[in-house]
Design a protein around this motif. Structure first.
Motif, PDB file in Angstrom:
ATOM      1  N   UNK A 170       0.856  -1.188   0.000  1.00  0.00           N
ATOM      2  CA  UNK A 170       0.000   0.000   0.000  1.00  0.00           C
ATOM      3  C   UNK A 170       0.891   1.236   0.000  1.00  0.00           C
ATOM      4  N   UNK A 172      -0.414   4.363  -0.568  1.00  0.00           N
ATOM      5  CA  UNK A 172      -1.292   5.525  -0.460  1.00  0.00           C
ATOM      6  C   UNK A 172      -0.997   6.452   0.702  1.00  0.00           C
ATOM      7  N   UNK A 256       1.429   4.019  -8.031  1.00  0.00           N
ATOM      8  CA  UNK A 256       1.102   5.294  -7.370  1.00  0.00           C
ATOM      9  C   UNK A 256      -0.382   5.610  -7.507  1.00  0.00           C
ATOM     10  N   UNK A 257      -0.911   5.426  -8.710  1.00  0.00           N
ATOM     11  CA  UNK A 257      -2.311   5.770  -8.976  1.00  0.00           C
ATOM     12  C   UNK A 257      -3.275   4.906  -8.177  1.00  0.00           C
ATOM     13  N   UNK A 258      -3.001   3.595  -8.164  1.00  0.00           N
ATOM     14  CA  UNK A 258      -3.948   2.672  -7.552  1.00  0.00           C
ATOM     15  C   UNK A 258      -3.658   2.443  -6.073  1.00  0.00           C
ATOM     16  N   UNK A 259      -2.481   2.839  -5.620  1.00  0.00           N
ATOM     17  CA  UNK A 259      -2.143   2.698  -4.200  1.00  0.00           C
ATOM     18  C   UNK A 259      -1.566   1.336  -3.863  1.00  0.00           C
ATOM     19  N   UNK A 260      -1.394   0.459  -4.858  1.00  0.00           N
ATOM     20  CA  UNK A 260      -0.818  -0.860  -4.588  1.00  0.00           C
ATOM     21  C   UNK A 260      -0.234  -1.433  -5.883  1.00  0.00           C
TER      22      UNK A 260
ATOM     23  N   UNK B  93      -9.462   4.575 -11.381  1.00  0.00           N
ATOM     24  CA  UNK B  93      -9.055   5.884 -10.850  1.00  0.00           C
ATOM     25  C   UNK B  93      -9.377   6.974 -11.877  1.00  0.00           C
ATOM     26  N   UNK B 116      -7.761  -0.875  -4.792  1.00  0.00           N
ATOM     27  CA  UNK B 116      -7.848   0.535  -5.166  1.00  0.00           C
ATOM     28  C   UNK B 116      -8.851   1.283  -4.287  1.00  0.00           C
ATOM     29  N   UNK B 119      -7.831   4.682  -2.469  1.00  0.00           N
ATOM     30  CA  UNK B 119      -7.628   5.823  -3.367  1.00  0.00           C
ATOM     31  C   UNK B 119      -8.939   6.317  -3.970  1.00  0.00           C
TER      32      UNK B 119
END
Lengths: 347, 345
Positions: A170, A172, A256-260, B93, B116, B119
């Motif tokens: 993770x 995020x 980075x975008x999805x957090x994982x 996203x 996801x 986020x």
């Protein structure tokens, strides 16, 4: 028996696309900036006009930023695919390399909490994947399509194996990953800056460096390139390594975008979008022709199309049809304007 | 001289960057106005709800949008904007960002991957837009679940396992020459929950000593891929006389059942319990003798309808979104599939 006379290899085109002929009037200007570029810009403006007239929300700055973020991953892969195509090859393993890099970034960050380490290792792995692709092509004498078709499957399998098929880690809560996911500089999302910087560097490499000219030369006529003294194998390896590294950057941005770290999700199928972007931008699949700027315009056009269709509430199934129709229309127009005889299979 | 100029330019750029339009991404974005977002005060007039779905080309999710639009029509002046996310977490996203950018008043999302969730929730809550998860639950980075409408994956698996156990006991098969073939896309946690739930319930009913060995097959959740994989599995296990089949969805179970039947296994030697019923019902509608004995019917229409109804109440009347709405499921077979609501196209 004398040595063969060195043949002058083709050089990078003066404009962003096809070589130009000198004449007067508006055509020289259009040719200088690239007819494809003008057509793509007009297409973007026309499409934006149609969508915006139906729903004014399209022009909201936040929506423009959303389109920018949407095209970044596809754009990175399309840009580097353009380089591979200019060289006369194709790399359809870029989506799998992105997936592998994404999951590695997630796993390494989860175990080390070190953002730099979690980005450097996937970049190195991406380079190794690219190098392996290049070696298989050169030393295994396998065409790029078949070689990367095989590694598309293998790299995806490795990503699934190391992650057990699940999203990993993770990111995020890490400031650096958050910056790439949601930050901005001068009102432009950080993600978009990554695409701008990578595209600009590759554009400069292709247009203004010896390496770039060699890549065009190898794609135009690899025999002539070799006879003119270019180390063709070295250039092929360079391009595949570049493809691996840029795919790894895309993978890190997916994390980075999805957090994982995502082994498959977010990257699967991206290779086809990358080829679509490059072809729509006018890159000739037989090699020797293509431009980064045109590819970027093509990717923006695809992003506007996808965003607009959602905005207008058009059935999602139409989006696939529209994407295919757009690609066929663009490439048919380019091919017809090339004056090639309409007999037999196209070259 | 040149170095000092570059340094000065760099300093100016840094000052410009810190002064104008730069963000670390950690700040919360200014929330949308209540008129835009239908926030705490409720909103009247026309509203738009984004309904974002994974695998939007599967019939279940097509039905879900149909249910959502039915609820929107009943509420009046409500527009449902759907988007197919496929299996693409990154697209999830992007579509949430696009929905927020155009000022939708509510977001309902079926995420391609639950990872996801944090986020997605962060984006929506920063924008002041209510968000609801459908089908697959999501949590924020503190572990708090978003309001949810849908089914419980483990519970669905339990019901499949329960029906399979009932049919297995009635058939009186010997566990020594019987095998369970479980097929699913093994990198989807929601699928894994279902097949694990099926085996747990099956084992608890028939007992561990009478539970046949389980053969796990990884597929891409399509009938053709399940069929291909099952054909190879059948070849490798020619000693098995009776087969029990379950999987993530109807695509898996009908694909496996077809492969077994094509490989010479009689329908009477197959107990296949599907999940969805929209493919298994085709054999029943045609009156075929089939190994597809039963399927758990889950109504996408019900889920879409309930989710939009709750979201409209939140936006218009500020009625809190229910934390969890679990839709009913029904076990369907050849005798009752029409009466429980399966629409066989």
């Amino acid at each position: 028996m004398s040595d063969p006379t060195p043949t002058k290899a083709p050089e990078a085109p003066a404009s962003d696309s096809a070589p130009v002929k000198a004449s007067s009037g508006i055509m020289p200007f259009l040719r200088k900036i690239g007819v494809e570029n003008v057509a793509l810009v007009f297409a973007i403006i026309a499409l934006a006009g149609v969508i915006g007239s139906q729903n004014a929300s399209f022009f909201k700055p936040a929506n423009i930023a959303a389109i920018g973020n949407y095209v970044v991953i596809m754009g990175l892969l399309a840009v580097v695919q353009t380089v591979v195509i200019i060289m006369g090859g194709i790399d359809i393993s870029v989506g799998s390399i992105a997936g592998l890099s994404s999951v590695l970034a997630g796993m390494i960050f989860a175990s080390s909490s070190n953002w730099a380490f979690s980005m450097i290792v996937p970049l190195a792995v991406g380079a190794v994947c690219g190098l392996f692709n290049g070696c298989v092509v050169i030393f295994g004498r396998i065409t790029p399509l078949i070689a990367t078709l095989a590694t598309l499957s293998s790299y995806k399998g490795i990503a699934q194996l190391v992650s057990n098929g699940r999203a990993q880690g993770y990111t995020g809560a890490d400031p650096v990953y958050i910056f790439f996911a949601r930050g901005s500089v001068l009102f432009i999302p950080a993600l978009v800056w990554v695409l701008i910087i990578v595209a600009a560097l590759i554009h400069v490499m292709l247009r203004y460096t010896r390496v770039g000219r060699d890549i065009y030369a190898v794609g135009g006529n690899d025999m002539a390139a070799r006879l003119s003294g270019i180390n063709v194998n070295q250039r092929i390896l360079t391009v595949f390594v570049l493809a691996g590294v840029v795919a790894a950057i895309a993978g890190i941005l997916i994390t980075a975008r999805t957090g994982s770290g995502q082994p498959v999700s977010g990257s699967e199928g991206m290779e086809m979008l990358a080829v679509t972007g490059a072809a729509l931008g006018g890159a000739a699949l037989r090699g020797g022709k293509g431009s980064i700027i045109s590819t970027i315009f093509a990717v923006i056009l695809l992003g506007v199309l996808m965003n607009g269709m959602t905005l207008l509430g058009i059935n999602p199934f139409w989006q696939n049809i529209a994407q295919g129709a757009l690609l066929i229309s663009a490439v048919v127009i380019q091919q017809l304007s090339s004056g090639e005889r309409r007999v037999g299979l196209p070259k | 001289m040149r170095i000092s100029k570059i340094a000065a330019a760099g300093l100016a750029a840094a000052l410009l960057a810190t002064t104008f339009g730069c963000s670390s991404g950690q700040e919360s974005a200014p929330p949308a106005t209540s008129a835009d977002a239908g926030g705490d005060g409720g909103a009247s007039g026309a509203i738009e709800i984004a309904f974002l779905q994974k695998q939007g080309d599967q019939q279940y999710f097509v039905d879900e949008i149909a249910g959502a639009k039915k609820a929107a029509d009943e509420a009046g002046d409500v527009t449902i904007t759907s988007a197919d996310l496929g299996d693409d977490a990154n697209k999830a996203i992007s579509e949430v960002e696009a929905a927020i950018a155009r000022g939708v008043q509510g977001i309902i999302i079926v995420v391609p991957d639950q990872a996801v969730g944090p986020n997605v929730i962060k984006l929506a809550t920063d924008a002041g837009i209510p968000i609801m998860a459908a089908d697959d639950g999501i949590v924020d980075d503190a572990g708090n679940a978003a309001p949810f409408t849908g089914f419980n994956g483990t519970d669905m698996g339990n019901k499949v396992g329960e029906k399979a156990a009932e049919l297995y006991q009635a058939a009186g098969w010997d566990p020594a020459d019987t095998a369970i073939l479980a097929s699913w896309k093994q990198d989807l946690s929601v699928c894994t929950d279902r097949v694990e739930g099926a085996l747990d319930k099956f084992t608890s009913i028939v007992g561990a000593d009478k539970t046949p060995r389980e053969i796990q097959v990884g597929t891409d959740n399509t009938p053709t891929n399940a069929q291909d994989k099952a054909t190879a599995t059948l070849t490798a296990n020619s000693d098995v006389k009776h087969w029990i089949v379950w999987g993530c969805n109807d695509e898996n179970t009908t694909g496996v059942t077809t492969a077994l039947q094509n490989g010479g296994v009689a329908p009477a030697d197959i107990i296949s319990v599907g999940l969805g019923a929209y493919l298994a019902c085709k054999d029943w509608a045609a009156g075929q003798d089939t190994g597809n004995k039963a399927a758990l019917y889950i109504s996408g229409i019900d889920v879409g309808y309930a989710a939009v109804k709750a979201m409209v109440a939140k936006i218009r009347d500020n009625t809190p979104l229910p934390p969890e709405t679990i839709a009913a499921t029904y076990m369907a077979d050849a005798s009752n599939y029409e009466s429980v609501g399966v629409v066989c196209t």
